[in-house]
Each structure stands twice: as C-alpha cells, then as structure tokens.
Design a protein around this motif. Structure first.
Motif, PDB file in Angstrom:
ATOM      1  N   ASP A 173       0.716  -1.160  -0.053  1.00  0.00           N
ATOM      2  CA  ASP A 173      -0.153  -0.151   0.073  1.00  0.00           C
ATOM      3  C   ASP A 173       0.961   1.226   0.045  1.00  0.00           C
ATOM      4  OD1 ASP A 173      -2.457  -1.666  -0.015  1.00  0.00           O
ATOM      5  OD2 ASP A 173      -2.558  -1.458   2.157  1.00  0.00           O
ATOM      6  N   LEU A 174       1.883   1.416   0.845  1.00  0.00           N
ATOM      7  CA  LEU A 174       2.890   2.592   0.848  1.00  0.00           C
ATOM      8  C   LEU A 174       3.496   2.618  -0.605  1.00  0.00           C
ATOM      9  CD1 LEU A 174       4.780   4.621   2.214  1.00  0.00           C
ATOM     10  CD2 LEU A 174       6.172   2.595   2.689  1.00  0.00           C
ATOM     11  N   PHE A 175       4.061   1.412  -1.016  1.00  0.00           N
ATOM     12  CA  PHE A 175       4.643   1.547  -2.396  1.00  0.00           C
ATOM     13  C   PHE A 175       3.716   1.862  -3.568  1.00  0.00           C
ATOM     14  CE2 PHE A 175       7.045  -0.253  -6.045  1.00  0.00           C
ATOM     15  CZ  PHE A 175       8.224   0.295  -5.789  1.00  0.00           C
ATOM     16  N   LEU A 176       2.348   1.502  -3.333  1.00  0.00           N
ATOM     17  CA  LEU A 176       1.619   1.984  -4.505  1.00  0.00           C
ATOM     18  C   LEU A 176       1.131   3.571  -4.225  1.00  0.00           C
ATOM     19  CD1 LEU A 176      -0.350   1.332  -6.863  1.00  0.00           C
ATOM     20  CD2 LEU A 176      -2.130   0.724  -4.970  1.00  0.00           C
ATOM     21  N   ALA A 177       1.074   3.883  -3.160  1.00  0.00           N
ATOM     22  CA  ALA A 177       0.591   5.379  -2.805  1.00  0.00           C
ATOM     23  C   ALA A 177       1.655   6.136  -3.355  1.00  0.00           C
ATOM     24  CB  ALA A 177       0.569   5.383  -1.314  1.00  0.00           C
ATOM     25  N   LEU A 178       3.278   5.912  -3.119  1.00  0.00           N
ATOM     26  CA  LEU A 178       4.399   6.535  -3.542  1.00  0.00           C
ATOM     27  C   LEU A 178       4.375   6.646  -4.958  1.00  0.00           C
ATOM     28  CD1 LEU A 178       6.963   5.271  -1.116  1.00  0.00           C
ATOM     29  CD2 LEU A 178       6.169   7.447  -1.165  1.00  0.00           C
ATOM     30  N   HIS A 179       3.943   5.528  -5.918  1.00  0.00           N
ATOM     31  CA  HIS A 179       3.992   5.540  -7.008  1.00  0.00           C
ATOM     32  C   HIS A 179       2.745   6.021  -7.960  1.00  0.00           C
ATOM     33  CE1 HIS A 179       7.488   3.364  -5.965  1.00  0.00           C
ATOM     34  NE2 HIS A 179       8.057   3.649  -7.200  1.00  0.00           N
ATOM     35  N   THR A 180       1.875   6.399  -7.154  1.00  0.00           N
ATOM     36  CA  THR A 180       0.625   6.971  -8.039  1.00  0.00           C
ATOM     37  C   THR A 180      -0.099   8.398  -7.344  1.00  0.00           C
ATOM     38  OG1 THR A 180      -0.784   5.817  -6.364  1.00  0.00           O
ATOM     39  CG2 THR A 180      -0.380   4.625  -8.250  1.00  0.00           C
ATOM     40  N   ASP A 181       0.824   8.907  -6.545  1.00  0.00           N
ATOM     41  CA  ASP A 181       0.668  10.379  -6.197  1.00  0.00           C
ATOM     42  C   ASP A 181       1.256  11.186  -7.007  1.00  0.00           C
ATOM     43  OD1 ASP A 181       0.589  12.877  -4.914  1.00  0.00           O
ATOM     44  OD2 ASP A 181       0.659  12.096  -3.063  1.00  0.00           O
ATOM     45  N   PRO A 182       0.573  12.077  -7.723  1.00  0.00           N
ATOM     46  CA  PRO A 182       1.102  12.809  -8.962  1.00  0.00           C
ATOM     47  C   PRO A 182       2.069  14.122  -8.491  1.00  0.00           C
ATOM     48  CG  PRO A 182      -1.159  12.607  -9.156  1.00  0.00           C
ATOM     49  CD  PRO A 182      -1.004  12.189  -8.028  1.00  0.00           C
TER      50      PRO A 182
ATOM     51  N   ALA B  65       2.541   8.332 -14.430  1.00  0.00           N
ATOM     52  CA  ALA B  65       2.107   7.460 -13.490  1.00  0.00           C
ATOM     53  C   ALA B  65       1.956   6.213 -14.174  1.00  0.00           C
ATOM     54  CB  ALA B  65       0.434   7.964 -13.338  1.00  0.00           C
ATOM     55  N   PRO B  66       2.614   5.140 -13.455  1.00  0.00           N
ATOM     56  CA  PRO B  66       2.565   3.602 -14.155  1.00  0.00           C
ATOM     57  C   PRO B  66       1.202   2.931 -13.731  1.00  0.00           C
ATOM     58  CG  PRO B  66       3.693   3.868 -12.028  1.00  0.00           C
ATOM     59  CD  PRO B  66       3.433   5.228 -12.035  1.00  0.00           C
ATOM     60  N   CYS B  67       0.935   2.128 -14.710  1.00  0.00           N
ATOM     61  CA  CYS B  67      -0.286   1.329 -14.426  1.00  0.00           C
ATOM     62  C   CYS B  67       0.216   0.311 -12.975  1.00  0.00           C
ATOM     63  CB  CYS B  67      -0.626   0.306 -15.367  1.00  0.00           C
ATOM     64  SG  CYS B  67       0.607  -0.778 -15.844  1.00  0.00           S
ATOM     65  N   GLU B  68      -0.865  -0.124 -12.520  1.00  0.00           N
ATOM     66  CA  GLU B  68      -0.756  -1.080 -11.140  1.00  0.00           C
ATOM     67  C   GLU B  68       0.060  -2.219 -11.728  1.00  0.00           C
ATOM     68  OE1 GLU B  68      -3.040  -3.170  -7.696  1.00  0.00           O
ATOM     69  OE2 GLU B  68      -4.217  -1.462  -8.741  1.00  0.00           O
ATOM     70  N   THR B  69      -0.186  -2.865 -12.758  1.00  0.00           N
ATOM     71  CA  THR B  69       0.635  -3.954 -12.980  1.00  0.00           C
ATOM     72  C   THR B  69       2.348  -3.564 -12.896  1.00  0.00           C
ATOM     73  OG1 THR B  69      -0.941  -5.014 -14.095  1.00  0.00           O
ATOM     74  CG2 THR B  69       1.127  -5.746 -14.786  1.00  0.00           C
ATOM     75  N   GLU B  70       2.665  -2.388 -13.662  1.00  0.00           N
ATOM     76  CA  GLU B  70       3.906  -2.077 -13.838  1.00  0.00           C
ATOM     77  C   GLU B  70       4.537  -1.634 -12.300  1.00  0.00           C
ATOM     78  OE1 GLU B  70       4.481   0.234 -17.935  1.00  0.00           O
ATOM     79  OE2 GLU B  70       3.335   1.397 -16.190  1.00  0.00           O
TER      80      GLU B  70
ATOM     81  N   ARG C  26       3.492  -2.913  -9.449  1.00  0.00           N
ATOM     82  CA  ARG C  26       3.536  -4.293  -8.866  1.00  0.00           C
ATOM     83  C   ARG C  26       4.949  -5.021  -9.260  1.00  0.00           C
ATOM     84  NH1 ARG C  26       1.600  -6.870  -4.330  1.00  0.00           N
ATOM     85  NH2 ARG C  26      -0.343  -6.224  -4.925  1.00  0.00           N
ATOM     86  N   GLU C  27       5.229  -4.929 -10.496  1.00  0.00           N
ATOM     87  CA  GLU C  27       6.564  -5.505 -10.918  1.00  0.00           C
ATOM     88  C   GLU C  27       7.646  -4.989 -10.283  1.00  0.00           C
ATOM     89  OE1 GLU C  27       6.301  -5.581 -15.484  1.00  0.00           O
ATOM     90  OE2 GLU C  27       4.659  -6.984 -15.452  1.00  0.00           O
ATOM     91  N   LYS C  28       7.669  -3.701 -10.276  1.00  0.00           N
ATOM     92  CA  LYS C  28       8.895  -2.787  -9.768  1.00  0.00           C
ATOM     93  C   LYS C  28       8.682  -3.152  -8.155  1.00  0.00           C
ATOM     94  CE  LYS C  28       9.406   1.296 -10.993  1.00  0.00           C
ATOM     95  NZ  LYS C  28       9.375   2.957 -11.270  1.00  0.00           N
ATOM     96  N   PHE C  29       7.776  -3.349  -7.549  1.00  0.00           N
ATOM     97  CA  PHE C  29       7.695  -3.636  -6.186  1.00  0.00           C
ATOM     98  C   PHE C  29       8.117  -5.195  -5.781  1.00  0.00           C
ATOM     99  CE2 PHE C  29       4.964  -5.642  -2.551  1.00  0.00           C
ATOM    100  CZ  PHE C  29       5.382  -4.926  -1.673  1.00  0.00           C
TER     101      PHE C  29
END
Length: 180
Positions: free
Chosen positions: A19-28, A37-42, A44-47
C-alpha cells in the motif's frame, strides 16, 4: 537489515508494504519528476523486483522503508542499487509521501544510507539521477555532499515533455578525508 537514526527506523521492503509503495508511485505530487503514472501492473512488478532479500552483491535495488520512530508511520522509501559497470559504486534513490516531505527525512535517511554504503558495503562512490526541475532533490543531494557532474539533454519523457537528467556524484572517501 535495519538502520536507525535519531528519528528514523529503516528496514528492507516486505510484502506488507504494498500500500505504501503503491501510494508513492501513484501520487502525482510525489512522482511528478520521477515518471508518468505507471499502471498498477508496472508498479507491482517494480515492487516485487525489490522484495527478495538484499545481500551485498545483489543486482536488484535495496529498498528500505523509512519509518518515523516516534509515530511508527511509514514516511517513504530510500535505497541503492549497485552499479554493474563501476567498482565500489551505487546509485541512490528515495521517495517520500507528500505529507512527509520537507521534514528532513530525506536528508537523515540518505546520510545513514551513505554511512552504511561506505562502512558496511565498502563503496567509494554514490550517484544519483534527478530530473531537471526537481530542485528539492538537487538541494538534498548537494546538502549531502553530492556534486553536479553532468546533464543528459532530453533524456527522459514525463507527461508528454522531454526533460534533462542531471547526474550527481559523491565520492565518499573524499568527504571522509575532508572531515565531512
């Protein structure tokens, strides 16, 4: 692996940190100088590429979750990736949640990471790449002793715009010789 400062606790990324990683990578406001802004799949792969246990010599990023020790809240991530083409060198990076920027967490965590890189990993040089316009990150690196080294024109594409990459370098052994 755990690192501590007066205010911060840092440990390697775990599956529960999604959740933290996703928040960091989706907050403009956090990624405006990092990437589109990467898609969630990208994301998730980075994570997942950062989840395997990191040991010296690993080829993937050492991704440390940064926590405020007083509140126990995760405030961001910091880390490094060993360079494959240069001996005793690593690239550093960091991202902090918008509500936790400007509080000195970046400086404090990067200073501790630099100490770990030199004292434990035996690294001599650290690099960082900053997208032009990210003046806060440039100031942070300079405050930590990094020097601007090179501009790569039109190196990165964010939000439909070509931007320059700014390469910073810090020679740890030189800063120790100078008493920094």
């Amino acid at each position: 692996m755990e690192l501590y400062t007066e205010r911060l606790y840092m440990r390697q990324l775990e599956a529960g940190d999604w959740d933290l990683f996703l928040a960091l990578h989706t907050d403009p406001s956090v990624i405006q100088y990092v990437c589109d802004a990467p898609c969630e799949t990208e994301t998730r792969e980075k994570f997942e590429s950062r989840l395997p246990q990191w040991l010296p010599g690993a080829s993937h990023w050492l991704c440390l979750v940064v926590f405020d020790r007083h509140s126990g809240c995760a405030v961001g991530v910091t880390g490094l990736k060993l360079a494959t083409d240069e001996e005793a060198t690593a690239e550093v990076g960091y991202l902090f949640l918008a509500g936790h920027q400007g509080k000195g967490y970046g400086f404090e965590s990067l200073q501790q990471l630099m100490k770990y890189a030199h004292e434990t990993l035996g690294l001599n040089t650290l690099t960082a790449v900053v997208t032009e316009g990210n003046t806060a990150s440039c100031r942070l690196l300079e405050k930590c002793g990094f020097l601007f080294e090179q501009r790569h024109c039109d190196a990165y594409h964010i939000n439909g715009q070509l931007l320059d990459d700014l390469l910073y370098r810090h020679r740890i052994s030189e800063s120790l010789d100078n008493g920094q």
